[in-house]
Design an enzyme around this catalytic site. Structure first.
Site, PDB file in Angstrom:
ATOM      1  N   GLU A   9       6.213   8.557  -8.201  1.00  0.00           N
ATOM      2  CA  GLU A   9       7.383   9.222  -7.625  1.00  0.00           C
ATOM      3  C   GLU A   9       8.564   9.314  -8.569  1.00  0.00           C
ATOM      4  OE1 GLU A   9       5.783   6.561  -6.367  1.00  0.00           O
ATOM      5  OE2 GLU A   9       6.194   6.349  -4.228  1.00  0.00           O
ATOM      6  N   ASP A  82       3.786   5.125  -3.814  1.00  0.00           N
ATOM      7  CA  ASP A  82       3.960   3.800  -3.210  1.00  0.00           C
ATOM      8  C   ASP A  82       2.891   3.486  -2.157  1.00  0.00           C
ATOM      9  OD1 ASP A  82       6.153   3.293  -4.771  1.00  0.00           O
ATOM     10  OD2 ASP A  82       7.627   3.788  -3.244  1.00  0.00           O
ATOM     11  N   ASP A  84       2.377   2.841   0.974  1.00  0.00           N
ATOM     12  CA  ASP A  84       2.710   2.885   2.393  1.00  0.00           C
ATOM     13  C   ASP A  84       2.434   4.294   2.926  1.00  0.00           C
ATOM     14  OD1 ASP A  84       4.757   4.374   1.282  1.00  0.00           O
ATOM     15  OD2 ASP A  84       6.351   2.968   1.801  1.00  0.00           O
ATOM     16  N   GLU A  86       4.425   6.720   3.627  1.00  0.00           N
ATOM     17  CA  GLU A  86       5.181   7.747   2.912  1.00  0.00           C
ATOM     18  C   GLU A  86       4.510   8.059   1.578  1.00  0.00           C
ATOM     19  OE1 GLU A  86       8.310  10.219   3.888  1.00  0.00           O
ATOM     20  OE2 GLU A  86       7.721   8.422   4.979  1.00  0.00           O
ATOM     21  N   TYR A 298       6.314  -4.848  -3.716  1.00  0.00           N
ATOM     22  CA  TYR A 298       6.825  -3.703  -2.965  1.00  0.00           C
ATOM     23  C   TYR A 298       7.759  -4.168  -1.852  1.00  0.00           C
ATOM     24  CZ  TYR A 298       6.871   0.924  -0.894  1.00  0.00           C
ATOM     25  OH  TYR A 298       7.263   2.150  -0.418  1.00  0.00           O
ATOM     26  N   ARG A 300       9.103  -2.504   0.811  1.00  0.00           N
ATOM     27  CA  ARG A 300       9.037  -1.973   2.179  1.00  0.00           C
ATOM     28  C   ARG A 300       7.801  -2.548   2.857  1.00  0.00           C
ATOM     29  NH1 ARG A 300      11.002   2.474  -0.792  1.00  0.00           N
ATOM     30  NH2 ARG A 300      13.137   3.012  -0.158  1.00  0.00           N
ATOM     31  N   HIS A 345       0.239  -4.924   2.851  1.00  0.00           N
ATOM     32  CA  HIS A 345       0.495  -5.608   1.591  1.00  0.00           C
ATOM     33  C   HIS A 345       1.328  -6.850   1.836  1.00  0.00           C
ATOM     34  CE1 HIS A 345       3.793  -2.745   2.129  1.00  0.00           C
ATOM     35  NE2 HIS A 345       2.922  -1.780   1.941  1.00  0.00           N
TER      36      HIS A 345
END
Length: 698
Positions: A9, A82, A84, A86, A298, A300, A345
């Site tokens: 990203e 990432d 997740d 998203e 990570y 989030r 995670h």
């Protein structure tokens, strides 16, 4: 010659990963999402199974062309967004745009950006997980339906620029409900009686507990006088001594919400700032000869799980640094805080415990270092032995009354040697042990202090309290809290005063309309259940179209009723007595992100604005002529200055007072607020004094 393209990203993440993968890989950044629903229309075909009409995000043309050209020159394309929902959706959109085969194992995920983790991830690429993608799509479409169906209605009936959303509406309602509680609160009187005692030259205090063996609260002065009479003097006899050993366990490692809460308590970080700095630490920091390294996992996540490898590394560090006594018999594992928590995670932790904060200091900015230190200390303490506290409770008889004293001391620090979790009220826990007391000891009081108190209303929400409440109610997910808090301020639904949320008239009006016509949107249980349904989509046990259809069936009916029955409301600006110095019209009160301000009633012909200044009743300590007024900086932070500016340039972040310093004849004390409370201090010398405030009731 490179034969693989890796897409992430951000440029920072690309730079870090590129150093690990070597010359056979080209690493490029998509700069976030490349496709989204259009802003100009709802972009969802409701009648066609909620089919989304994605378009390329404006401004991404050159980035996409670069990615497309690069993909044609390599054998393999890996999508490393990432780990997740998203990130999975970003990978799916990229795969669609680059025309990758659906069966291709192009997806690479890693929970930490370290050399080993990245190389291991590229050994086991997988296909794109459509359950994750569909969960993200369902949330995006759900929020689009709520926002793009209700918002135009509010524009039409109330004013343009308003919006409604699932999570943001619940957040605003919580703030309004709390304000209503405060308004309805009736203070109740109560009293305390404190005996100030001294035994073997060690001072301590005992509080009134009971009369004639029965615990009785003191509600007025008459009851206090009754107790004082029953004491029959100021002689206290120790009637019972209870000593116990108590274990205290460490807090679990951070998840997203607890990181935001603790950063607010200990660092005064806003939620958005916490996530921004955490992203920098995750994506990678230049560490001199070591190169660019991701320092935390990570950020989030709502899982408290820790990998066995990280636990073993922590154990080795603790033994080496603090000794074997500080390691528990079994590695500490923490259970999920709620049934909806995802476990994809790990918790937030350092990628290597051996990169301690002191060694990272030369490479990090001040904010990065402070947040990294918080993550590092929280994680290492979570893997340490429990603290052992010696507690002592003593009952003392004075006539027919019983007073009680309590104390504690740390027998074995355990995890507390490194870190102790903060409190929402900003207080710091103190351990004061009582002197050696035995049954039958007689002590004469140095003073008996009766004190009147009044109960306090529940406190307004700080960002930390609101995030904690949303999490406890199961509303939203880790990635939603920071943007939600930003949105409700930008829309003018709430303002922040002294770091606490207060609702605005506009926010109150919008929530009233929502409660009348869309009560399920504001229902915390309904919203939490919807989050659960989205989790089931991610797990592959629920169809995302069915979830949306079940919601939309009743939502559509409510929209029809609201369209017919919602009355148009004209919001009149409150006119002030001040005149615009540019055009002569009256200024009116407007609500902005940081509270009220004054604006010309002639807008848009005249765009003059000015802050609302508040006289705090203090004479300027510099010029002795002007008055000190409260102002706000461009970022919304309160400061104090002289109203004679620019003639007098006095300015202070701390609130000035009229109280002279007892040690400096000329200086005036200022009020300093921090996490430990309120103090008065002298700006010229070292003099300080505590300010006693009534405790908040939560």
């Amino acid at each position: 010659m490179a034969d693989s393209l890796v897409i992430v990203e951000s440029p920072a993440k690309a730079k870090t990963i590129g150093k690990y993968l070597g010359s056979k890989y080209i690493v490029k950044a998509s700069m976030g999402h490349i496709r989204d629903l259009p802003k100009s229309q709802i972009g969802v075909e409701v009648e066609n199974d909620f089919n989304p009409k994605y378009i390329t995000i404006r401004g991404k043309g050159s980035v996409l062309k670069e990615l497309k050209d690069a993909s044609k020159k390599v054998k393999h394309v890996f999508l490393a967004a990432d780990p997740d929902r998203e990130g999975e959706a970003i990978a799916w959109h990229l795969a669609h745009y680059l025309e990758l085969d659906d069966k291709e194992t192009c997806r690479v995920v890693f929970n930490e950006i370290t050399k080993q983790a990245v190389k291991d991830a590229f050994k086991t690429p997988r296909k794109i997980n459509m359950d994750l993608v569909n969960a993200q799509q369902a949330r995006r479409i759900l929020d689009r339906l709520v926002g793009y169906k209700i918002s135009p209605l509010l524009w039409k009936k109330v004013k343009k620029g308003l919006s409604a959303g699932r999570v943001q509406s619940v957040a605003v309602k919580l703030i309004i409900d709390r304000e209503n509680e405060i308004d309805a609160f009736v203070a109740e009187e109560y009293w305390s009686i404190t005996a100030k005692l001294n035994h073997e030259k060690i001072p301590f205090e005992a509080k009134y507990y009971a009369i004639n063996g029965t615990k009785q609260e003191l509600g007025n002065e008459a009851e206090v006088q009754k107790v004082l009479a029953a004491m029959k003097g100021d002689s206290f006899t120790v009637s019972e001594v209870r000593e116990k050993e108590r274990l205290r366990n460490p807090a679990p490692p951070f998840i997203t919400s607890s990181l935001q809460q603790e950063a607010a308590r200990k660092l005064s970080f806003r939620a958005a700032k916490t996530m921004s700095v955490a992203q920098q630490l995750y994506e990678g920091v230049e560490l001199g000869k070591e190169g660019t390294v991701g320092l935390i996992t990570y950020m989030r996540t709502d899982s408290t799980r820790i990998s066995p490898v990280a636990q073993e590394e922590a154990k080795g560090y603790i033994v080496e640094k603090y000794g074997a006594d500080y390691v528990p018999e079994q590695p500490r594992n923490y259970t999920k805080k709620n049934s909806n928590a995802q476990d994809a995670h790990e918790a937030i932790r350092p990628t290597s415990i051996y990169r301690d904060p002191d060694s990272m200091k030369p490479f990090l900015s001040r904010d990065q270092l402070r947040l990294y230190k918080l993550v590092w200390e929280r994680f290492i303490s979570s893997q340490m032995q429990s603290a052992v506290l010696d507690t002592m409770t003593v009952d003392l008889q004075a006539g027919d009354t019983t007073f009680r004293a309590a104390g504690s001391k740390v027998k074995f620090a355990g995890f507390m040697k490194v870190y102790v979790e903060g409190n929402d009220d900003g207080t710091v826990e103190e351990h004061k042990f009582l002197p050696p007391l035995a049954q039958g000891d007689v002590i004469k009081a140095e003073a008996i202090d009766p004190k009147q108190h009044f109960t306090q209303p529940p406190p307004r929400y700080t960002e930390a309290r609101l995030v904690k409440t949303l999490e406890e109610l199961g509303i939203g997910r880790p990635s939603t809290y920071a943007p939600t808090l930003e949105t409700i301020q930008k829309r003018g639904y709430v303002a922040i005063e002294e770091k606490k949320f207060t609702p605005t008239e506009l926010g109150d009006l919008v929530i009233q309309l929502m409660e009348e016509f869309f009560p399920e949107i504001l229902n915390a249980e309904f919203t939490a259940n919807m989050e659960g349904n989205l989790d089931h989509v991610e797990e592959g046990t629920e169809d995302w179209v069915r979830v949306l259809a079940n919601f939309y069936e009743s939502f559509e009916k409510r929209l029809e009723v609201a369209e017919e029955e919602m009355k148009e409301i004209e919001i009149q600006d409150e006119v002030s007595d001040e005149i615009c110095e540019k055009c002569g019209r009256h200024l009116v009160y407007k609500m902005g992100r940081f509270g009220k301000f004054l604006a010309c009633s002639g807008f848009p012909d005249c765009r003059n604005t000015k802050p609302i200044v508040k006289d705090i009743g203090v004479t300027c300590p510099k010029c002795a002529e002007g008055k000190i007024i409260e102002r706000r900086s461009k970022k919304g932070r309160v400061f104090y200055g002289c109203d004679q500016y620019p003639g007098c340039d006095y300015v202070s972040w701390d609130k000035p007072t009229n109280k002279p310093c007892p040690q400096c004849s000329d200086a005036k004390l200022v009020e300093k607020r921090n996490r430990s409370g309120v103090k008065l201090l002298c700006p010229n010398c070292a003099y300080t004094e505590e300010v006693v405030e009534e405790e908040e009731q939560d």
